[in-house]
Scaffold this motif. Structure first.
Motif, PDB file in Angstrom:
ATOM      1  N   ARG A  86     -17.013 -44.680   3.013  1.00 36.56           N
ATOM      2  CA  ARG A  86     -15.860 -43.880   2.590  1.00 36.56           C
ATOM      3  C   ARG A  86     -14.610 -44.379   3.300  1.00 36.56           C
ATOM      4  NH1 ARG A  86     -16.604 -37.564   2.966  1.00 36.56           N
ATOM      5  NH2 ARG A  86     -16.717 -38.032   5.173  1.00 36.56           N
ATOM      6  N   ALA A  87     -13.487 -44.322   2.610  1.00 31.69           N
ATOM      7  CA  ALA A  87     -12.206 -44.645   3.226  1.00 31.69           C
ATOM      8  C   ALA A  87     -11.711 -43.413   3.964  1.00 31.69           C
ATOM      9  CB  ALA A  87     -11.195 -45.064   2.162  1.00 31.69           C
ATOM     10  N   GLU A  88     -11.531 -43.526   5.272  1.00 26.93           N
ATOM     11  CA  GLU A  88     -11.104 -42.401   6.096  1.00 26.93           C
ATOM     12  C   GLU A  88      -9.971 -42.849   7.005  1.00 26.93           C
ATOM     13  OE1 GLU A  88     -14.433 -40.895   8.226  1.00 26.93           O
ATOM     14  OE2 GLU A  88     -15.608 -40.462   6.420  1.00 26.93           O
ATOM     15  N   GLY A  89      -9.054 -41.930   7.274  1.00 28.47           N
ATOM     16  CA  GLY A  89      -7.963 -42.282   8.171  1.00 28.47           C
ATOM     17  C   GLY A  89      -6.850 -41.266   8.120  1.00 28.47           C
ATOM     18  N   GLY A  90      -5.950 -41.342   9.077  1.00 27.68           N
ATOM     19  CA  GLY A  90      -4.829 -40.427   9.159  1.00 27.68           C
ATOM     20  C   GLY A  90      -3.728 -40.793   8.187  1.00 27.68           C
ATOM     21  N   ALA A  91      -2.902 -39.789   7.880  1.00 26.48           N
ATOM     22  CA  ALA A  91      -1.792 -40.012   6.971  1.00 26.48           C
ATOM     23  C   ALA A  91      -0.846 -41.061   7.544  1.00 26.48           C
ATOM     24  CB  ALA A  91      -1.033 -38.700   6.742  1.00 26.48           C
ATOM     25  N   GLY A  92      -0.463 -42.030   6.704  1.00 24.90           N
ATOM     26  CA  GLY A  92       0.448 -43.076   7.135  1.00 24.90           C
ATOM     27  C   GLY A  92      -0.244 -44.247   7.803  1.00 24.90           C
ATOM     28  N   LEU A  93      -1.562 -44.180   8.000  1.00 18.51           N
ATOM     29  CA  LEU A  93      -2.296 -45.261   8.639  1.00 18.51           C
ATOM     30  C   LEU A  93      -3.248 -45.913   7.636  1.00 18.51           C
ATOM     31  CD1 LEU A  93      -3.277 -43.573  12.022  1.00 18.51           C
ATOM     32  CD2 LEU A  93      -1.340 -45.098  11.580  1.00 18.51           C
ATOM     33  N   LYS A  94      -3.551 -47.179   7.871  1.00 16.83           N
ATOM     34  CA  LYS A  94      -4.489 -47.873   7.008  1.00 16.83           C
ATOM     35  C   LYS A  94      -5.877 -47.249   7.163  1.00 16.83           C
ATOM     36  CE  LYS A  94      -6.429 -52.440   6.036  1.00 16.83           C
ATOM     37  NZ  LYS A  94      -6.447 -53.868   6.403  1.00 16.83           N
ATOM     38  N   PRO A  95      -6.553 -46.935   6.043  1.00 12.51           N
ATOM     39  CA  PRO A  95      -7.869 -46.294   6.141  1.00 12.51           C
ATOM     40  C   PRO A  95      -8.911 -47.200   6.790  1.00 12.51           C
ATOM     41  CG  PRO A  95      -6.964 -46.112   3.916  1.00 12.51           C
ATOM     42  CD  PRO A  95      -6.115 -47.101   4.650  1.00 12.51           C
ATOM     43  N   ALA A 249      -3.162 -63.623  26.171  1.00  9.82           N
ATOM     44  CA  ALA A 249      -4.088 -62.501  26.012  1.00  9.82           C
ATOM     45  C   ALA A 249      -4.281 -62.103  24.569  1.00  9.82           C
ATOM     46  CB  ALA A 249      -3.595 -61.299  26.808  1.00  9.82           C
ATOM     47  N   GLY A 250      -3.327 -62.364  23.707  1.00  9.08           N
ATOM     48  CA  GLY A 250      -3.534 -62.129  22.292  1.00  9.08           C
ATOM     49  C   GLY A 250      -3.123 -60.752  21.830  1.00  9.08           C
ATOM     50  N   VAL A 251      -2.527 -59.950  22.711  1.00  8.42           N
ATOM     51  CA  VAL A 251      -2.195 -58.595  22.320  1.00  8.42           C
ATOM     52  C   VAL A 251      -0.687 -58.381  22.234  1.00  8.42           C
ATOM     53  CG1 VAL A 251      -4.303 -57.637  23.245  1.00  8.42           C
ATOM     54  CG2 VAL A 251      -2.333 -57.857  24.729  1.00  8.42           C
ATOM     55  N   THR A 252       0.087 -59.424  22.436  1.00 11.44           N
ATOM     56  CA  THR A 252       1.534 -59.295  22.305  1.00 11.44           C
ATOM     57  C   THR A 252       1.904 -59.564  20.859  1.00 11.44           C
ATOM     58  OG1 THR A 252       1.802 -60.068  24.564  1.00 11.44           O
ATOM     59  CG2 THR A 252       3.762 -60.070  23.186  1.00 11.44           C
ATOM     60  N   ALA A 253       1.967 -58.495  20.078  1.00  9.52           N
ATOM     61  CA  ALA A 253       2.220 -58.640  18.655  1.00  9.52           C
ATOM     62  C   ALA A 253       3.715 -58.753  18.384  1.00  9.52           C
ATOM     63  CB  ALA A 253       1.650 -57.440  17.907  1.00  9.52           C
ATOM     64  N   THR A 254       4.051 -59.479  17.341  1.00  5.72           N
ATOM     65  CA  THR A 254       5.435 -59.617  16.928  1.00  5.72           C
ATOM     66  C   THR A 254       5.583 -59.097  15.517  1.00  5.72           C
ATOM     67  OG1 THR A 254       5.020 -61.840  16.116  1.00  5.72           O
ATOM     68  CG2 THR A 254       5.760 -61.627  18.400  1.00  5.72           C
ATOM     69  N   GLY A 255       6.828 -59.101  15.007  1.00  8.19           N
ATOM     70  CA  GLY A 255       7.070 -58.635  13.652  1.00  8.19           C
ATOM     71  C   GLY A 255       7.539 -57.199  13.644  1.00  8.19           C
ATOM     72  N   THR A 256       7.405 -56.517  12.493  1.00  5.41           N
ATOM     73  CA  THR A 256       7.842 -55.139  12.366  1.00  5.41           C
ATOM     74  C   THR A 256       6.916 -54.214  13.153  1.00  5.41           C
ATOM     75  OG1 THR A 256       6.481 -54.713  10.426  1.00  5.41           O
ATOM     76  CG2 THR A 256       8.665 -55.672  10.045  1.00  5.41           C
ATOM     77  N   GLN A 257       7.386 -52.979  13.348  1.00  6.39           N
ATOM     78  CA  GLN A 257       6.556 -52.007  14.066  1.00  6.39           C
ATOM     79  C   GLN A 257       5.221 -51.795  13.343  1.00  6.39           C
ATOM     80  OE1 GLN A 257       6.578 -50.759  16.847  1.00  6.39           O
ATOM     81  NE2 GLN A 257       5.538 -48.780  16.887  1.00  6.39           N
ATOM     82  N   GLU A 258       5.268 -51.745  12.021  1.00  6.22           N
ATOM     83  CA  GLU A 258       4.033 -51.575  11.252  1.00  6.22           C
ATOM     84  C   GLU A 258       3.083 -52.749  11.472  1.00  6.22           C
ATOM     85  OE1 GLU A 258       3.626 -51.939   6.725  1.00  6.22           O
ATOM     86  OE2 GLU A 258       3.783 -49.783   7.036  1.00  6.22           O
ATOM     87  N   GLU A 259       3.623 -53.963  11.514  1.00  8.00           N
ATOM     88  CA  GLU A 259       2.792 -55.146  11.733  1.00  8.00           C
ATOM     89  C   GLU A 259       2.200 -55.158  13.134  1.00  8.00           C
ATOM     90  OE1 GLU A 259       5.103 -58.238   8.720  1.00  8.00           O
ATOM     91  OE2 GLU A 259       5.698 -58.086  10.828  1.00  8.00           O
ATOM     92  N   ARG A 260       3.008 -54.731  14.128  1.00  5.44           N
ATOM     93  CA  ARG A 260       2.491 -54.681  15.491  1.00  5.44           C
ATOM     94  C   ARG A 260       1.355 -53.662  15.608  1.00  5.44           C
ATOM     95  NH1 ARG A 260       8.062 -55.155  16.730  1.00  5.44           N
ATOM     96  NH2 ARG A 260       8.243 -52.919  17.121  1.00  5.44           N
ATOM     97  N   LEU A 261       1.555 -52.481  15.010  1.00  9.48           N
ATOM     98  CA  LEU A 261       0.503 -51.474  15.043  1.00  9.48           C
ATOM     99  C   LEU A 261      -0.769 -51.990  14.378  1.00  9.48           C
ATOM    100  CD1 LEU A 261       2.502 -48.212  14.189  1.00  9.48           C
ATOM    101  CD2 LEU A 261       1.450 -48.773  16.373  1.00  9.48           C
ATOM    102  N   ALA A 262      -0.594 -52.670  13.244  1.00  6.64           N
ATOM    103  CA  ALA A 262      -1.754 -53.220  12.526  1.00  6.64           C
ATOM    104  C   ALA A 262      -2.495 -54.244  13.386  1.00  6.64           C
ATOM    105  CB  ALA A 262      -1.315 -53.836  11.206  1.00  6.64           C
TER     106      ALA A 262
END
Length: 691
Positions: A86-95, A249-262
């Protein structure tokens, strides 16, 4: 192209029913889990307005391809390792794609390392067709079948040239479109990898798996040849791993806030990086105004869904989540309300028209006309709210709770002299579940009657701090006719595994999700709980639990067993009710020895009868004075006889020459009620006295 709606679309605020601390729940999530129509979700969760939920407008809507079973490869159909998801997840977040056991009629999560939660292809198809799921998936177990996943490589419904070139280089003969419609998935035969691999290769996001993973299947084929032996599968995995090692370390994300969260969520989900990704997510969520308890629960949910091994490293990172959130609160929590925005004149101000608001200001006369509390047990349990029944281990609290539950479900006229209003009861047996069957038999044998069908039991374990568990529990209760009734969680400790009851944040999550369960089902939720090491201090855990309850019942041990109302909003406390545990033989074991259980039976003391339940005027005065004296003492437990007699005598409205004698008799009466203990040298406070 047939699609299945995803789990994050909120049509409007009136359809949002509750805010679970660890995840947002909305009707979109119910549709995304496979229900056939919108009315199904409304019927399950009711049609009441939003319970104080903040609805997100214009949330992105995720869609998933429905599986085409006729196109699925025969090499997979014959494997007994199928699950549904099942696809599960919070509103506004990728399931998140959450796997479930296809062999059960009730939802139980599947595990890629537990064959008991897998089924056959036919069972998975049948479970999917019955509704409630988004798709099907196959578990890889190291038998030579491997999977290749390439994300975000579909452009205008066509695969990108680099993605197809990689598949061709490997020699993949079976290729299909992933459930999102944006990626590719291939299957074939190859050597087993030490662990799954996920990383970037020439601009492609590539994942390779051979064991202890489940992969979703759609049958949306681009190439439908039989499975082939792949070329360079291990070499490709080594190349991807080398690319990751060559970076920091691989955890310094770049791009938009949405891309960093992803990126951060993806690193946790894959199991590649935990600490830094969790730290960055905590900071981002807190800075956006999300409540700390909700952040803790959300990060724990993300960790539970991680594909990484749930080993000691995983456990260590899970345990440090509260500290990461505490640190984020100190650094990023917004503390100042923008009063200028709130006080900014509206466009209608010039016309002296009142601004639209959801808050209604009432006069005292209007407030006095509000509906009085409706009771399930008059003066004890309201029909709506939260309650707790606590006591030390071995005090008979579960036997008492069962007797209370049967009385409410059957609608007896009175329980311990208090009027009962019948309603359905759902009893969640989480502690001592093996003995509940004996208790049912004992109660029916002692009372000479069957328990009513309006009393139902749930014996499966669940986690009250996990939003999906709360959602599914609410759905199960409503589907069984338990809405607007009593829900018993016995015990709170077993319903919240891994939580720190003394932590304000953990307890905040527990209280919020208990309220969410109550809002989703209506009625009353009763938590059965333990006392702490010091029984006189009442319920174990953070004080916010007691404060959140509408009713608290305490079981008192000492000279026999009794229970008292430790807290009641809008009614009296302090009344003591005696009971005993009556042993009942329920059968024989293989050696011919008796099998026994117990039934809670009222001892019906005079002060517990219907006509004289409440403390008298002088008894109430004495109780209040003693509480004040105990509270002034550093230990809060002991006071001298002289101080007690003097203070109570001074407070009584009787003839001066009779004050001290009356004070002694009244204090002795409170001792008989089990509210205090009169030792050789002092008067000792007992839990039944209250605060």
């Amino acid at each position: 192209m047939q699609v299945i709606p995803g789990s994050v679309h909120i049509p409007n605020a009136s359809q949002v029913l509750a805010h679970l601390t660890s995840k947002q729940i909305d009707l979109g999530s119910i549709w995304g889990q496979g229900m056939s129509k919108k009315s199904d979700a409304s019927d399950v969760l009711g049609n009441s307005p939003s319970h104080g939920v903040i609805a997100r407008e214009q949330a992105p809507r995720y869609q998933f391809l429905a599986p085409q079973f006729d196109n699925l490869p025969e090499e997979l159909k014959k494997q007994p390792r199928w699950v549904v998801w099942r696809a599960e997840g919070g509103a506004g977040l990728k399931p998140t794609k959450v796997p479930y056991d296809p062999t059960l009629s009730t939802y139980r999560r599947a595990s890629s390392i537990d064959p008991q939660t897998w089924g056959t292809y036919e069972q998975a198809v049948a479970a999917y067709m019955e509704g409630g799921y988004t798709g099907v998936a196959i578990v890889l177990d190291g038998d030579g079948i491997v999977g290749i996943d390439i994300d975000h490589c579909m452009i205008d419904d066509e695969p990108s040239l680099p993605a197809m070139s990689l598949m061709h280089k490997l020699g993949v003969e079976y290729i299909e479109v992933s459930p999102s419609g944006t990626g590719l998935r291939g299957f074939g035969y190859a050597e087993q990898l030490q662990k799954g691999v996920s990383g970037n290769l020439d601009g492609l996001k590539v994942e390779l798996y051979s064991n202890k993973r489940y992969l979703t299947i759609t049958g949306r084929v681009l190439k439908s040849g039989p499975f082939a032996r792949l070329n360079g599968f291990t070499d490709l995995a080594n190349t991807i791993n080398a690319n990751k090692v060559s970076k920091p370390a691989g955890v310094t994300a770049t791009g938009t806030q949405e891309e960093r969260l992803a990126d951060w969520m993806g690193q946790v989900f894959s199991g590649d990086f935990y600490h830094d990704s969790l730290r960055n997510l905590a900071g981002s969520f807190i800075a956006s105004g999300m409540q700390p308890g909700a952040v803790v629960s959300s990060l724990r949910g993300l960790m539970h869904s991680s594909r990484g091994r749930h080993d000691d490293r995983w456990k260590a990172r899970m345990s440090e989540i509260p500290k990461l959130v505490d640190s984020a609160v100190k650094k990023f929590s917004p503390e100042v309300v923008d009063h200028s925005r709130l006080l900014r004149p509206t466009a209608n101000a010039a016309n002296d028209s009142e601004p639209t608001t959801r808050f209604k200001v009432l006069t005292a006369e209007q407030m006095a006309q509000a509906e009085f509390i409706k009771w399930t047990i008059r003066g004890l349990l309201p029909q709506i709210g939260l309650a707790a029944l606590f006591g030390p281990s071995g005090s008979g609290k579960s036997f008492l709770t069962l007797d209370l539950s049967v009385s409410i479900a059957s609608g007896v006229p009175e329980w311990y002299g208090m009027r009962v209003t019948q309603c359905p009861v759902t009893y969640c047996v989480l502690e001592g579940e093996g003995g509940m069957g004996k208790r049912v038999v004992a109660w029916e044998k002692y009372r000479g009657q069957k328990m009513p069908d309006t009393l139902r039991f749930i014996a499966q374990q669940f986690d009250l701090t996990v939003a999906t568990d709360v959602e599914e529990l609410a759905i199960a209760i409503r589907s069984a006719g338990g809405a607007n009734g009593l829900i018993v969680l016995d015990t709170l400790n077993r319903a919240t595994p891994g939580s720190d009851e003394n932590s304000s944040k953990d307890m905040g999550v527990i209280i919020a999700n208990t309220k969410a369960l109550q809002q989703l089902t209506g009625g009353m939720v009763l938590l059965v709980h333990h006392t702490g090491k010091d029984e006189s201090k009442g319920m174990r855990g953070h004080s916010s639990l007691f404060a959140a309850m509408d009713c608290v019942i305490g079981v008192v041990t000492g000279k026999g067993l009794s229970w008292t109302v430790a807290k009641s909003k809008d009614d009296v406390t302090g009344t003591l009710h005696g009971f005993r545990l009556e042993q009942v033989v329920v059968g024989e074991d293989e050696d011919g020895s008796d099998i026994t259980s117990c039934v809670a039976v009222s001892t019906a003391p005079a002060f517990a009868q219907c006509g004289s339940k409440k403390l008298g005027q002088n008894q109430q005065i004495a109780r209040d004075v003693l509480c004040d004296l105990f509270n002034c003492n550093p230990d809060g437990l002991l006071i001298t006889y002289g101080a007690a007699y003097d203070a109570v005598a001074d407070a009584m409205d009787v003839e001066p020459k009779r004050k001290r004698e009356r004070a002694k008799k009244t204090i002795a009466t409170l001792a008989r009620y089990g509210m205090i203990e009169m030792t050789d040298t002092h008067i000792k406070r007992l839990p039944a006295l209250g605060d």
